[in-house]
Scaffold this active site. Structure first.
Site, PDB file in Angstrom:
ATOM      1  N   ARG A  84       0.842  -1.205   0.000  1.00 50.01           N
ATOM      2  CA  ARG A  84       0.000   0.000   0.000  1.00 50.01           C
ATOM      3  C   ARG A  84       0.869   1.243   0.000  1.00 50.01           C
ATOM      4  O   ARG A  84       1.739   1.421   0.840  1.00 50.01           O
ATOM      5  CB  ARG A  84      -0.901   0.005   1.244  1.00 50.01           C
ATOM      6  N   ARG A  93      -5.588   1.420  -4.324  1.00 53.95           N
ATOM      7  CA  ARG A  93      -4.749   0.790  -3.322  1.00 53.95           C
ATOM      8  C   ARG A  93      -4.715  -0.720  -3.518  1.00 53.95           C
ATOM      9  O   ARG A  93      -5.698  -1.328  -3.940  1.00 53.95           O
ATOM     10  CB  ARG A  93      -5.196   1.140  -1.901  1.00 53.95           C
ATOM     11  N   ASP A  96      -6.688  -2.309   1.472  1.00 55.22           N
ATOM     12  CA  ASP A  96      -7.226  -1.441   2.523  1.00 55.22           C
ATOM     13  C   ASP A  96      -7.852  -2.344   3.576  1.00 55.22           C
ATOM     14  O   ASP A  96      -8.647  -3.222   3.243  1.00 55.22           O
ATOM     15  CB  ASP A  96      -8.279  -0.516   1.894  1.00 55.22           C
ATOM     16  N   ASP A  98      -9.944  -1.897   7.037  1.00 47.77           N
ATOM     17  CA  ASP A  98     -10.610  -0.948   7.936  1.00 47.77           C
ATOM     18  C   ASP A  98     -11.332  -1.706   9.049  1.00 47.77           C
ATOM     19  O   ASP A  98     -12.185  -2.565   8.772  1.00 47.77           O
ATOM     20  CB  ASP A  98     -11.670  -0.135   7.167  1.00 47.77           C
TER      21      ASP A  98
END
Ligand code: X6L
Ligand code: MG
Ligand code: MG
Length: 175
Positions: A84, A93, A96, A98
């Site tokens: 990344r 990207r 990711d 989260d």
């Protein structure tokens, strides 16, 4: 492994499926994290910055003995190990990760907000999440998350790409 967390995964560069798989392997190989459930994989139209390739998105549930900020650091490290680069806000990207929800915690800091801000407006987040926990409640909402389904836009920009098995969340929303 007493804490329950949900993590959203996304990739829209290179071998997207391989990045998702490797991210799960990295999380699972951490001695303080167990991956206990994974959603189907969805292909999704980009939102926020729309002039980029389509994403693969999914959600997973983990059990962990890590605190929220420790789990965040693990996620950021995995993103970095998997290439990344943070060049453009909302840009493409490789990976990711989260944290969406951590137990019923409500945290608002510069580094981390839980539940993830605006997650309940994003079809590419909540459709995979509802697939693995159809009755999930957020500490910030009186109604179960699934009550947001009627009102979220862009559901049509989220399609099953690789079905896990059995019924997916579209069983909840088709008709
Ligand atoms: C107006 C303004 C409407 C901003 C939407 C939504 C911004 C989402 C950022 C927004 C807005 C984001 C992914 C993505 C991104 C992903 C798909 C973000 C951060 N990440 N699109 N866009 N999947 N499909 O994982 O979530 S950038
Ligand atoms: Mg994200
Ligand atoms: Mg992120």
């Amino acid at each position: 492994m007493e804490n329950k967390a949900y993590i959203a995964l996304g990739s829209n560069m290179g071998d997207r499926l391989d990045y998702l798989k490797k991210a799960i392997l990295h999380l699972e190989s951490h001695e303080n994290i167990t991956v206990v459930n994974t959603s189907s994989i969805y292909e999704t139209d980009p939102v926020g910055y729309t002039n980029q390739d389509q994403f693969l998105n999914m959600a997973i549930q983990v059990m962990t003995s890590l605190k929220p900020f420790e789990l965040l650091d693990v996620c950021l490290n995995i993103e970095e190990q998997l290439g990344r680069k943070r060049e453009m806000r909302w840009g493409p990207r490789t990976l990711d990760l989260d944290i969406l929800v951590y137990n019923q915690e409500n945290i608002e800091t510069e580094k981390l907000t839980l539940p993830h801000p605006r997650m309940s407006e994003r079809a590419f987040v909540i459709l995979p999440l509802l697939e693995i926990d159809p009755n999930i409640m957020l500490p910030t909402m009186k109604e179960p998350l699934k009550s947001c389904l009627q009102s979220i836009p862009d559901k049509e920009g989220v399609r099953i790409w690789k079905r896990k098995n059995g019924e997916d969340v579209f069983a909840l929303i088709e008709n």
